[in-house]
Design a protein around this motif. Structure first.
Motif, short mmCIF file in Angstrom:
data_model
loop_
_atom_site.label_atom_id
_atom_site.label_comp_id
_atom_site.label_asym_id
_atom_site.label_seq_id
_atom_site.Cartn_x
_atom_site.Cartn_y
_atom_site.Cartn_z
N LEU A 84 0.83 -1.20 0.00
CA LEU A 84 0.00 0.00 0.00
C LEU A 84 0.87 1.25 0.00
CD1 LEU A 84 -2.62 -0.94 2.74
CD2 LEU A 84 -2.95 -0.95 0.28
N PRO A 85 0.51 2.23 -0.83
CA PRO A 85 1.23 3.52 -0.77
C PRO A 85 0.76 4.30 0.45
CG PRO A 85 -0.52 3.61 -2.39
CD PRO A 85 -0.49 2.20 -1.89
N ASN A 94 7.28 10.67 -2.55
CA ASN A 94 8.61 10.10 -2.35
C ASN A 94 8.63 8.62 -2.75
OD1 ASN A 94 9.82 12.45 -1.48
ND2 ASN A 94 9.43 12.03 0.67
N GLU A 95 7.58 7.87 -2.36
CA GLU A 95 7.50 6.46 -2.72
C GLU A 95 7.44 6.31 -4.24
OE1 GLU A 95 5.01 5.01 1.24
OE2 GLU A 95 3.97 5.32 -0.65
N LYS A 96 6.65 7.16 -4.89
CA LYS A 96 6.52 7.10 -6.35
C LYS A 96 7.87 7.33 -7.02
CE LYS A 96 4.68 9.68 -10.22
NZ LYS A 96 6.00 9.79 -10.81
N ASN A 97 8.63 8.29 -6.51
CA ASN A 97 9.92 8.60 -7.10
C ASN A 97 10.96 7.52 -6.87
OD1 ASN A 97 9.04 11.03 -8.16
ND2 ASN A 97 9.57 12.18 -6.32
N GLU A 98 10.80 6.74 -5.80
CA GLU A 98 11.75 5.68 -5.50
C GLU A 98 11.48 4.43 -6.34
OE1 GLU A 98 12.45 4.80 -1.38
OE2 GLU A 98 12.22 6.89 -0.84
N LEU A 99 10.29 4.28 -6.90
CA LEU A 99 9.96 3.09 -7.68
C LEU A 99 10.38 3.22 -9.10
CD1 LEU A 99 6.46 2.21 -6.27
CD2 LEU A 99 8.61 1.09 -5.81
#
Length: 99
Positions: A84-85, A94-99
């Motif tokens: 889950l985001p 930040n999570e989106k950019n790390e993926l």
């Protein structure tokens, strides 16, 4: 046969020659940048996402890539066995950019 570690360490500036998907297997043909080796990577999966804009291009600059493996559990939280985001917009970005 090349090891996965060797492939990851030497995949910078590789060129995607072709890819196919059949019977749950994604096959990726790469031309490793500096070593002039060609490799076939086969991944068993039933979930894929592509941005066809880049894959449809024939120019090498659009097909330049590298191989990277990320452990999703270090980026996303897990609830009931599902990734889950974050509910927080800043953390989500930040999570989106790390993926």
């Amino acid at each position: 046969m090349l090891s996965l570690q060797y492939l990851i360490e030497n995949s910078g500036d590789s060129i995607l020659d072709s890819y196919t998907y059949s019977e749950g297997i994604l096959a990726i043909n790469l031309h490793l940048g500096d070593s002039d080796k060609k490799v076939l990577i086969e991944i068993k999966t039933d979930v894929m996402s592509f941005k066809n804009y880049y894959l449809d291009k024939i120019e090498e600059m659009y097909r330049t890539c590298r191989v990277e493996i990320q452990e999703l559990s270090s980026i996303l939280s897990i609830e009931n066995g599902i990734y889950l985001p974050s509910n927080d917009f800043g953390k989500f970005m930040n999570e989106k950019n790390e993926l």
